[in-house]
Write an enzyme that holds these catalytic residues in place. Sequence first.
Site, PDB file in Angstrom:
ATOM      1  N   GLU A  28      29.723 -43.765  -2.190  1.00 53.32           N
ATOM      2  CA  GLU A  28      28.967 -44.990  -1.935  1.00 53.32           C
ATOM      3  C   GLU A  28      27.467 -44.722  -1.929  1.00 53.32           C
ATOM      4  O   GLU A  28      26.678 -45.516  -2.463  1.00 53.32           O
ATOM      5  CB  GLU A  28      29.405 -45.600  -0.615  1.00 53.32           C
ATOM      6  CG  GLU A  28      30.811 -46.179  -0.657  1.00 53.32           C
ATOM      7  CD  GLU A  28      31.279 -46.707   0.687  1.00 53.32           C
ATOM      8  OE1 GLU A  28      32.281 -47.437   0.713  1.00 53.32           O
ATOM      9  OE2 GLU A  28      30.650 -46.393   1.722  1.00 53.32           O
ATOM     10  N   HIS A  73      38.399 -54.271 -18.806  1.00 59.32           N
ATOM     11  CA  HIS A  73      38.214 -55.472 -17.977  1.00 59.32           C
ATOM     12  C   HIS A  73      38.925 -55.334 -16.628  1.00 59.32           C
ATOM     13  O   HIS A  73      39.325 -56.337 -16.024  1.00 59.32           O
ATOM     14  CB  HIS A  73      38.715 -56.732 -18.703  1.00 59.32           C
ATOM     15  CG  HIS A  73      38.162 -56.897 -20.078  1.00 59.32           C
ATOM     16  ND1 HIS A  73      36.915 -57.436 -20.321  1.00 59.32           N
ATOM     17  CD2 HIS A  73      38.676 -56.560 -21.296  1.00 59.32           C
ATOM     18  CE1 HIS A  73      36.690 -57.446 -21.629  1.00 59.32           C
ATOM     19  NE2 HIS A  73      37.740 -56.914 -22.233  1.00 59.32           N
ATOM     20  N   LYS A 125      39.972 -45.453   9.707  1.00 59.32           N
ATOM     21  CA  LYS A 125      39.143 -45.486   8.502  1.00 59.32           C
ATOM     22  C   LYS A 125      38.762 -44.095   8.008  1.00 59.32           C
ATOM     23  O   LYS A 125      38.473 -43.194   8.792  1.00 59.32           O
ATOM     24  CB  LYS A 125      37.860 -46.293   8.757  1.00 59.32           C
ATOM     25  CG  LYS A 125      38.069 -47.769   9.004  1.00 59.32           C
ATOM     26  CD  LYS A 125      38.677 -48.462   7.794  1.00 59.32           C
ATOM     27  CE  LYS A 125      37.726 -48.548   6.631  1.00 59.32           C
ATOM     28  NZ  LYS A 125      36.532 -49.347   6.911  1.00 59.32           N
ATOM     29  N   SER A 136      35.079 -44.607  10.932  1.00 61.92           N
ATOM     30  CA  SER A 136      34.402 -45.810  11.402  1.00 61.92           C
ATOM     31  C   SER A 136      34.004 -45.638  12.858  1.00 61.92           C
ATOM     32  O   SER A 136      34.658 -44.909  13.610  1.00 61.92           O
ATOM     33  CB  SER A 136      35.333 -47.018  11.250  1.00 61.92           C
ATOM     34  OG  SER A 136      34.869 -48.117  11.993  1.00 61.92           O
TER      35      SER A 136
END
Length: 381
Positions: free
Chosen positions: A187, A53, A180, A174
């Site tokens: 992804e 969880h 970044k 980025s």
Amino acid sequence: MRGRSRNDQIACLIRMWLRRHARRVAGLTLDLVNALIAQCEQAGDAVMPGRTHMQHAQPVLLAHQLMAHVWPLLRDVQRLVDWDARIDASPYGSGALAGNTLGLDPQNVAVELGFSRVTDNSIDGTASRDLVAEFAFVAAMLGVDISRLSEEIIIWNTQEFAFVRLDDAYSTGSSIMPQKKNPDIAELARGKSGRLIGDLTGLLATLKGLPTAYARDLQEDKEAVFDQVDTLEVLLPAFTGMVATMAFDTDRLAAEAPTGFALATDIAEWLVRNGVPFRHAHELSGACVKIAEERGQELWDLTDADFITVFEGYLPADKAPQVREVLSTEGSVAARRGKGGTAPERVREQIVDAKSKVESLHVFAVSISDGPAYRPEGSLN
């Protein structure tokens, strides 16, 4: 070729194409498995927080966590092997739907094209696409298994977790934020799984309403699996490179492993081994957690007096403090030595078993499905 119909020809060709590319996908998947196994071997006995969880549950070996992704990937390859045995039948000679009368020898053609047998029913041979849909399911399931690993890597790569660092070659910056370092490969893999699932569901929707014989709708089977194969044959090498080059912060993993009261189960099990029924042991361990939580402490911070008080009526006062013997990450992990457990010796067994399975499945990946009559693309012979 005498007695050939477009219907049996295209049904045969999609089988040949899928069998060929199933081996390529299997080989690329085994490359990913090998990269994960290499990470497991490098991790050794490094521990990390196991979660259910998304909450701290129990300490586990990092290698155990990574091996939990190896086995589903191996099953995906096994599914391709099982599927190949079913699709290994030539529909040539089925004609449009009823068979042929012009002298074509279906068995001889099957051997020339790399099949071991001929389909049993001419209508089924030309009109059924369940085996195409089965391949599409395996491809979608493979995408889901990759996506689940991607999700973990994405989470582990955040500043809040900081469990893993990705190589610059598999990350991007980025367009506006200089600091970044984004996990793009993970992804994209997560996103591509939705595309693979969509190909499967689209194909199933096409097949569900067709009568039992050839219909032009069946040309839609190719777009789905062509897209899946193109996706996986590009995705898998990139994903494997990311996995092979990522670096785990084992010190941080070890520091986090016992936190969040992750050793509470060990207290309950220790109590059971000392004669306390589990229904009571569960409550007593929970009482220890409550005390530690109220004080902003961890379980090992509780005093001997705390344990004596909590266990009163169940254990003598001189026995209660001995619970400390299980309040360590190493002890917790080492105790779980049953088959499939996270104890170091059991995880090493997993790795050996997985390597053996990779070796046996590699035989399928490098095998040739096409027969002597096949001419590779671009061949003039």
